[in-house]
Design a protein around this motif. Sequence first.
Motif, PDB file in Angstrom:
ATOM      1  N   ARG A   1     -25.456  68.453  -3.919  1.00 36.67           N
ATOM      2  CA  ARG A   1     -24.158  68.523  -4.558  1.00 36.67           C
ATOM      3  C   ARG A   1     -23.176  69.168  -3.588  1.00 36.67           C
ATOM      4  NH1 ARG A   1     -22.348  68.710 -10.153  1.00 36.67           N
ATOM      5  NH2 ARG A   1     -24.454  68.090 -10.627  1.00 36.67           N
ATOM      6  N   ALA A   2     -22.015  68.540  -3.452  1.00 36.27           N
ATOM      7  CA  ALA A   2     -20.972  69.050  -2.563  1.00 36.27           C
ATOM      8  C   ALA A   2     -20.242  70.220  -3.218  1.00 36.27           C
ATOM      9  CB  ALA A   2     -19.986  67.944  -2.228  1.00 36.27           C
ATOM     10  N   GLN A   3     -19.516  70.973  -2.424  1.00 34.78           N
ATOM     11  CA  GLN A   3     -18.778  72.130  -2.944  1.00 34.78           C
ATOM     12  C   GLN A   3     -17.769  71.731  -4.016  1.00 34.78           C
ATOM     13  OE1 GLN A   3     -17.158  74.102   0.486  1.00 34.78           O
ATOM     14  NE2 GLN A   3     -19.062  75.200   0.883  1.00 34.78           N
ATOM     15  N   ASP A   4     -17.239  70.488  -3.916  1.00 33.08           N
ATOM     16  CA  ASP A   4     -16.260  70.050  -4.917  1.00 33.08           C
ATOM     17  C   ASP A   4     -16.924  69.445  -6.152  1.00 33.08           C
ATOM     18  OD1 ASP A   4     -17.134  67.561  -4.092  1.00 33.08           O
ATOM     19  OD2 ASP A   4     -15.176  66.858  -3.427  1.00 33.08           O
ATOM     20  N   GLY A   5     -18.256  69.482  -6.200  1.00 35.76           N
ATOM     21  CA  GLY A   5     -18.985  69.002  -7.369  1.00 35.76           C
ATOM     22  C   GLY A   5     -19.450  67.555  -7.285  1.00 35.76           C
ATOM     23  N   THR A   6     -19.013  66.822  -6.260  1.00 34.61           N
ATOM     24  CA  THR A   6     -19.474  65.443  -6.149  1.00 34.61           C
ATOM     25  C   THR A   6     -20.946  65.421  -5.768  1.00 34.61           C
ATOM     26  OG1 THR A   6     -18.766  65.308  -3.842  1.00 34.61           O
ATOM     27  CG2 THR A   6     -17.209  64.530  -5.495  1.00 34.61           C
ATOM     28  N   MET A   7     -21.612  64.353  -6.166  1.00 33.66           N
ATOM     29  CA  MET A   7     -23.033  64.242  -5.904  1.00 33.66           C
ATOM     30  C   MET A   7     -23.403  62.770  -5.772  1.00 33.66           C
ATOM     31  SD  MET A   7     -26.233  65.657  -8.179  1.00 33.66           S
ATOM     32  CE  MET A   7     -25.983  64.561  -9.551  1.00 33.66           C
ATOM     33  N   ILE A   8     -24.326  62.471  -4.883  1.00 34.02           N
ATOM     34  CA  ILE A   8     -24.909  61.144  -4.764  1.00 34.02           C
ATOM     35  C   ILE A   8     -26.377  61.289  -5.108  1.00 34.02           C
ATOM     36  CG2 ILE A   8     -25.508  59.257  -3.200  1.00 34.02           C
ATOM     37  CD1 ILE A   8     -23.038  60.053  -1.550  1.00 34.02           C
ATOM     38  N   GLU A   9     -26.832  60.496  -6.049  1.00 29.30           N
ATOM     39  CA  GLU A   9     -28.234  60.567  -6.450  1.00 29.30           C
ATOM     40  C   GLU A   9     -28.885  59.212  -6.206  1.00 29.30           C
ATOM     41  OE1 GLU A   9     -30.716  62.284 -10.177  1.00 29.30           O
ATOM     42  OE2 GLU A   9     -28.988  61.056 -10.662  1.00 29.30           O
ATOM     43  N   VAL A  10     -29.993  59.209  -5.474  1.00 32.50           N
ATOM     44  CA  VAL A  10     -30.775  57.999  -5.245  1.00 32.50           C
ATOM     45  C   VAL A  10     -32.086  58.203  -5.991  1.00 32.50           C
ATOM     46  CG1 VAL A  10     -31.865  56.521  -3.532  1.00 32.50           C
ATOM     47  CG2 VAL A  10     -29.681  57.626  -3.000  1.00 32.50           C
ATOM     48  N   MET A  11     -32.347  57.337  -6.935  1.00 30.57           N
ATOM     49  CA  MET A  11     -33.539  57.481  -7.763  1.00 30.57           C
ATOM     50  C   MET A  11     -34.793  57.176  -6.949  1.00 30.57           C
ATOM     51  SD  MET A  11     -32.212  58.500 -10.501  1.00 30.57           S
ATOM     52  CE  MET A  11     -33.645  58.515 -11.548  1.00 30.57           C
ATOM     53  N   PRO A  12     -35.896  57.875  -7.226  1.00 22.61           N
ATOM     54  CA  PRO A  12     -37.143  57.626  -6.500  1.00 22.61           C
ATOM     55  C   PRO A  12     -37.685  56.241  -6.813  1.00 22.61           C
ATOM     56  CG  PRO A  12     -37.504  59.167  -8.290  1.00 22.61           C
ATOM     57  CD  PRO A  12     -36.028  58.921  -8.229  1.00 22.61           C
ATOM     58  N   CYS A  13     -38.405  55.694  -5.858  1.00 22.69           N
ATOM     59  CA  CYS A  13     -38.957  54.356  -6.055  1.00 22.69           C
ATOM     60  C   CYS A  13     -40.221  54.427  -6.905  1.00 22.69           C
ATOM     61  CB  CYS A  13     -39.230  53.693  -4.713  1.00 22.69           C
ATOM     62  SG  CYS A  13     -40.558  54.441  -3.754  1.00 22.69           S
ATOM     63  N   ASP A  14     -40.539  53.274  -7.491  1.00 23.40           N
ATOM     64  CA  ASP A  14     -41.804  53.162  -8.201  1.00 23.40           C
ATOM     65  C   ASP A  14     -42.676  52.176  -7.414  1.00 23.40           C
ATOM     66  OD1 ASP A  14     -40.752  50.645  -8.768  1.00 23.40           O
ATOM     67  OD2 ASP A  14     -40.309  51.108 -10.857  1.00 23.40           O
ATOM     68  N   ASP A  15     -43.615  51.548  -8.050  1.00 25.35           N
ATOM     69  CA  ASP A  15     -44.521  50.644  -7.342  1.00 25.35           C
ATOM     70  C   ASP A  15     -43.969  49.230  -7.164  1.00 25.35           C
ATOM     71  OD1 ASP A  15     -46.382  52.647  -7.013  1.00 25.35           O
ATOM     72  OD2 ASP A  15     -47.407  52.184  -8.902  1.00 25.35           O
ATOM     73  N   THR A  16     -42.735  48.997  -7.609  1.00 27.83           N
ATOM     74  CA  THR A  16     -42.123  47.682  -7.458  1.00 27.83           C
ATOM     75  C   THR A  16     -41.936  47.381  -5.974  1.00 27.83           C
ATOM     76  OG1 THR A  16     -40.913  48.024  -9.520  1.00 27.83           O
ATOM     77  CG2 THR A  16     -40.119  46.272  -8.059  1.00 27.83           C
ATOM     78  N   LYS A  17     -42.349  46.176  -5.565  1.00 28.56           N
ATOM     79  CA  LYS A  17     -42.209  45.785  -4.158  1.00 28.56           C
ATOM     80  C   LYS A  17     -40.735  45.727  -3.794  1.00 28.56           C
ATOM     81  CE  LYS A  17     -43.534  42.123  -0.921  1.00 28.56           C
ATOM     82  NZ  LYS A  17     -43.410  42.938   0.234  1.00 28.56           N
ATOM     83  N   ARG A  18     -40.382  46.372  -2.710  1.00 30.37           N
ATOM     84  CA  ARG A  18     -39.000  46.391  -2.241  1.00 30.37           C
ATOM     85  C   ARG A  18     -38.675  45.071  -1.556  1.00 30.37           C
ATOM     86  NH1 ARG A  18     -35.578  50.348  -1.511  1.00 30.37           N
ATOM     87  NH2 ARG A  18     -37.162  51.924  -1.834  1.00 30.37           N
ATOM     88  N   PRO A  19     -37.611  44.381  -1.991  1.00 26.03           N
ATOM     89  CA  PRO A  19     -37.243  43.129  -1.317  1.00 26.03           C
ATOM     90  C   PRO A  19     -36.669  43.402   0.069  1.00 26.03           C
ATOM     91  CG  PRO A  19     -35.605  43.699  -2.967  1.00 26.03           C
ATOM     92  CD  PRO A  19     -36.724  44.715  -3.090  1.00 26.03           C
ATOM     93  N   GLU A  20     -36.809  42.445   0.958  1.00 29.67           N
ATOM     94  CA  GLU A  20     -36.207  42.570   2.287  1.00 29.67           C
ATOM     95  C   GLU A  20     -34.699  42.454   2.146  1.00 29.67           C
ATOM     96  OE1 GLU A  20     -37.572  43.104   5.371  1.00 29.67           O
ATOM     97  OE2 GLU A  20     -39.430  43.526   4.288  1.00 29.67           O
ATOM     98  N   ARG A  21     -33.969  43.384   2.729  1.00 29.85           N
ATOM     99  CA  ARG A  21     -32.506  43.352   2.680  1.00 29.85           C
ATOM    100  C   ARG A  21     -31.976  43.760   4.046  1.00 29.85           C
ATOM    101  NH1 ARG A  21     -30.571  42.757  -2.299  1.00 29.85           N
ATOM    102  NH2 ARG A  21     -28.508  43.470  -1.740  1.00 29.85           N
ATOM    103  N   THR A  22     -30.783  43.298   4.341  1.00 26.00           N
ATOM    104  CA  THR A  22     -30.075  43.714   5.540  1.00 26.00           C
ATOM    105  C   THR A  22     -28.707  44.221   5.116  1.00 26.00           C
ATOM    106  OG1 THR A  22     -28.900  41.631   5.980  1.00 26.00           O
ATOM    107  CG2 THR A  22     -31.194  41.805   6.793  1.00 26.00           C
ATOM    108  N   THR A  23     -27.921  44.682   6.046  1.00 28.19           N
ATOM    109  CA  THR A  23     -26.566  45.128   5.703  1.00 28.19           C
ATOM    110  C   THR A  23     -25.694  43.952   5.266  1.00 28.19           C
ATOM    111  OG1 THR A  23     -25.923  44.997   8.017  1.00 28.19           O
ATOM    112  CG2 THR A  23     -26.587  47.161   7.192  1.00 28.19           C
ATOM    113  N   TRP A  24     -26.144  42.733   5.490  1.00 22.55           N
ATOM    114  CA  TRP A  24     -25.370  41.530   5.126  1.00 22.55           C
ATOM    115  C   TRP A  24     -25.825  40.916   3.815  1.00 22.55           C
ATOM    116  CZ3 TRP A  24     -21.244  41.594   7.869  1.00 22.55           C
ATOM    117  CH2 TRP A  24     -21.285  42.098   9.165  1.00 22.55           C
ATOM    118  N   THR A  25     -26.911  41.391   3.219  1.00 23.39           N
ATOM    119  CA  THR A  25     -27.409  40.835   1.967  1.00 23.39           C
ATOM    120  C   THR A  25     -26.421  41.169   0.853  1.00 23.39           C
ATOM    121  OG1 THR A  25     -29.677  41.193   2.726  1.00 23.39           O
ATOM    122  CG2 THR A  25     -29.372  40.794   0.374  1.00 23.39           C
ATOM    123  N   PRO A  26     -26.005  40.163   0.059  1.00 24.08           N
ATOM    124  CA  PRO A  26     -25.080  40.454  -1.053  1.00 24.08           C
ATOM    125  C   PRO A  26     -25.685  41.455  -2.029  1.00 24.08           C
ATOM    126  CG  PRO A  26     -25.225  38.095  -0.667  1.00 24.08           C
ATOM    127  CD  PRO A  26     -26.311  38.740   0.170  1.00 24.08           C
ATOM    128  N   GLY A  27     -24.833  42.265  -2.623  1.00 27.96           N
ATOM    129  CA  GLY A  27     -25.283  43.280  -3.566  1.00 27.96           C
ATOM    130  C   GLY A  27     -25.549  44.602  -2.864  1.00 27.96           C
TER     131      GLY A  27
END
Length: 84
Positions: A1-27
Motif C-alpha cells: 500500500r502506498a502512502q496515499d492509500g493506493t494499492m495494487i493487488e494481484v491475486m495468487p494463482c491456483d492450479d489453472t493452466k496459465r495461457p501463453e500471453r505476450t504484451t501484444w495479446t488482447p486483454g
Amino acid sequence: RAQDGTMIEVMPCDDTKRPERTTWTPGWSHLVLRVADMEKACAYLESKGVEFANEIINAIGGGKVRNFYDPEGNMLQIAWRESK
C-alpha cells in the motif's frame, strides 16, 4: 500500500493452466509501472532479486521499457517516458 492509500493487488494463482500471453495479446497481459529513472529502478529491483526477462528496450511511442515476472508468472513491466 502506498502512502496515499493506493494499492495494487494481484491475486495468487491456483492450479489453472496459465495461457501463453505476450504484451501484444488482447486483454489483460501485463501491468506497467512508470518509473522516474530506468537505471535506478532496474538496479533497485535487481538488488531485491528480480530477474528481468529482457534488457531495456525502446518503447513504442518513446521512452524505455523492461519486463520481468513476479513469483507466480505474472508479467510486470517498468516504463520510463520523457516528461512533456
